[in-house]
Design an enzyme around this catalytic site. Structure first.
Site, PDB file in Angstrom:
ATOM      1  N   HIS A   1       0.891  -1.197  -0.046  1.00  0.00           N
ATOM      2  CA  HIS A   1      -0.002   0.087  -0.016  1.00  0.00           C
ATOM      3  C   HIS A   1       0.845   1.165   0.144  1.00  0.00           C
ATOM      4  O   HIS A   1       1.284   1.670   1.122  1.00  0.00           O
ATOM      5  CB  HIS A   1      -0.883  -0.144   1.225  1.00  0.00           C
ATOM      6  CG  HIS A   1      -2.060   1.007   1.155  1.00  0.00           C
ATOM      7  ND1 HIS A   1      -2.018   2.059   0.577  1.00  0.00           N
ATOM      8  CD2 HIS A   1      -3.457   0.793   1.654  1.00  0.00           C
ATOM      9  CE1 HIS A   1      -3.158   2.681   0.573  1.00  0.00           C
ATOM     10  NE2 HIS A   1      -4.073   1.951   1.419  1.00  0.00           N
TER      11      HIS A   1
ATOM     12  N   HIS B   1      -2.848   6.850  -0.521  1.00  0.00           N
ATOM     13  CA  HIS B   1      -3.845   7.498   0.556  1.00  0.00           C
ATOM     14  C   HIS B   1      -3.290   8.009   1.497  1.00  0.00           C
ATOM     15  O   HIS B   1      -4.088   8.267   2.577  1.00  0.00           O
ATOM     16  CB  HIS B   1      -5.077   6.325   0.727  1.00  0.00           C
ATOM     17  CG  HIS B   1      -5.551   5.899  -0.493  1.00  0.00           C
ATOM     18  ND1 HIS B   1      -6.227   4.460  -0.384  1.00  0.00           N
ATOM     19  CD2 HIS B   1      -5.463   5.983  -1.627  1.00  0.00           C
ATOM     20  CE1 HIS B   1      -6.539   4.198  -1.310  1.00  0.00           C
ATOM     21  NE2 HIS B   1      -6.483   5.075  -2.425  1.00  0.00           N
TER      22      HIS B   1
ATOM     23  N   TYR C   1      -0.732   7.307   3.475  1.00  0.00           N
ATOM     24  CA  TYR C   1      -0.140   6.211   4.596  1.00  0.00           C
ATOM     25  C   TYR C   1       1.300   6.325   4.411  1.00  0.00           C
ATOM     26  O   TYR C   1       1.922   7.126   3.769  1.00  0.00           O
ATOM     27  CB  TYR C   1      -0.697   4.790   4.488  1.00  0.00           C
ATOM     28  CG  TYR C   1      -2.225   5.009   4.682  1.00  0.00           C
ATOM     29  CD1 TYR C   1      -2.607   4.914   6.214  1.00  0.00           C
ATOM     30  CD2 TYR C   1      -3.054   4.514   3.603  1.00  0.00           C
ATOM     31  CE1 TYR C   1      -4.188   4.855   6.229  1.00  0.00           C
ATOM     32  CE2 TYR C   1      -4.426   4.370   4.074  1.00  0.00           C
ATOM     33  CZ  TYR C   1      -4.907   4.697   5.483  1.00  0.00           C
ATOM     34  OH  TYR C   1      -6.310   4.581   5.634  1.00  0.00           O
TER      35      TYR C   1
END
Length: 366
Positions: free
Chosen positions: A167, A170, A172
């Site tokens: 990931h 977004h 993070y």
């Protein structure tokens, strides 16, 4: 529609029966970070419902304060890994393919009152531009975090998963290195350009590739927008996008999972117009890598309303069909509607009426 959506896709050891991907969606229902039988059944039902590839909810690596909600599952430790192994077995028994999404939430805040029992970490001790939270990572912290990503990916392969996704979107941790608003470092992990600020992600990708070998597919999720700033853009030109993404593909990424709020919106309309390539389309064009597109597929409202308890009605899939016919991107990730109806993919294939999304379904793992 069936011809394009339900054509097979193969890359390295990943062999998919169709182009539909279940998007990773945070559920936050793993007590003590350990997935159980409810998780195995939840993902099994989506595989049986016709999804070609399932990407799990975000699962955290072995770092202090790597999650920002208490129910987010771990992807480390004997109990959690055993639980995820059972999830993979259940999905395979239903004829599906599955990969965990592994992440570190950086310095992002919880939507509730919960705080971790260790200081949150990020590139520069910032959660957003001029918004301090937690501590800036030392070089040792960075090295340990890279190693933790690699360890989690190796565990995914050992537990029988078909792929793994990092990931990097977004707002993070990985994305906080990309974003100049949260990466003000003056060492080798910072810099004025997106290429310089991508070094952390590239090192994580290289470490994961070394840990899983050449034939195990590696997906990287990326986005322009951040939860801290929906209008943020890391790349305002194709040249900047190439400087950002091409080195990550060179480092070992096989598939770019390109997240945008509405998949039909053009990324650079000033270049190719209102019907131009979306984010995934440009990423594929610039890097040559296969891409996954995502963003409000099959629904008439984007996902931000879901946080306020708002549902969405069903939407036609004509635009998706057109973009996939012209091979703008290779796979399409579907989110909220699969929470409400595990059979959505089969219904698309059979031409049945399609459901919308009921926000009440977020409260259950069914």
């Amino acid at each position: 529609m069936s011809d394009v959506l339900f054509s097979p896709f193969k890359l390295k050891s990943l062999d998919l029966p169709n182009r539909i991907v279940m998007a990773p969606m945070t559920r936050g229902m793993a007590p003590e970070g350990i997935p159980g039988q409810a998780h195995a059944e939840y993902y099994r039902r989506r595989a049986a419902g016709g999804v070609g590839l399932i990407l799990t909810e975000g699962t955290v690596i072995d770092r202090p304060a790597s999650r920002n909600m208490p129910g987010i599952p771990f992807f480390h430790g004997e109990a959690a890994l055993a639980g995820w192994g059972e999830v993979a077995k259940a999905v395979h028994a239903a004829g599906g393919r599955i990969g965990p999404q592994i992440w570190h939430t950086g310095s992002t805040r919880s939507r509730g009152e919960w705080v971790p029992d260790a200081p949150v970490e990020s590139p520069s001790g910032l959660v957003a531009p001029d918004d301090p939270r937690g501590v800036a990572m030392s070089l040792e912290d960075i090295a340990d975090t890279v190693a933790a990503f690699a360890s989690a990916a190796a565990d995914a392969k050992r537990q029988g998963f078909d792929t793994v996704e990092l990931h990097g979107a977004h707002g993070y941790l990985i994305d906080q290195f990309f974003w100049p608003g949260t990466n003000t470092r003056t060492d080798a992990f910072g810099g004025a350009t997106i290429a310089e600020r991508s070094r952390f992600a590239a090192e994580a990708v290289r470490a994961v590739r070394a840990a899983v070998g050449e034939d195990f597919p590696l997906i990287l999720r990326v986005s322009q927008w951040k939860q801290q700033d929906y209008a943020a853009r890391l790349a305002t030109t194709p040249e900047q996008m190439s400087e950002w993404l091409a080195p990550l593909v060179d480092a070992g990424v096989d598939i770019l999972h390109c997240s945008q709020r509405r998949f039909w919106e053009p990324e650079f309309p000033e270049i190719d117009g209102a019907e131009g390539l979306n984010f995934a389309g440009w990423a594929k064009k610039l890097t040559g890598a296969p891409t996954i597109s995502v963003g409000s597929v099959g629904l008439d409202g984007d996902f931000f309303g879901a946080f306020g308890g708002k549902g969405s009605g069903a939407a036609v899939l004509d635009n998706l069909h057109l973009r996939m016919e012209r091979e703008e991107f290779d796979l399409i990730a579907v989110g909220r509607v699969l929470i409400s109806d595990a059979e959505w993919a089969n219904k698309v294939r059979q031409g049945e009426p399609l459901p919308g999304f009921d926000a009440a379904d977020l409260a259950k793992l069914a």
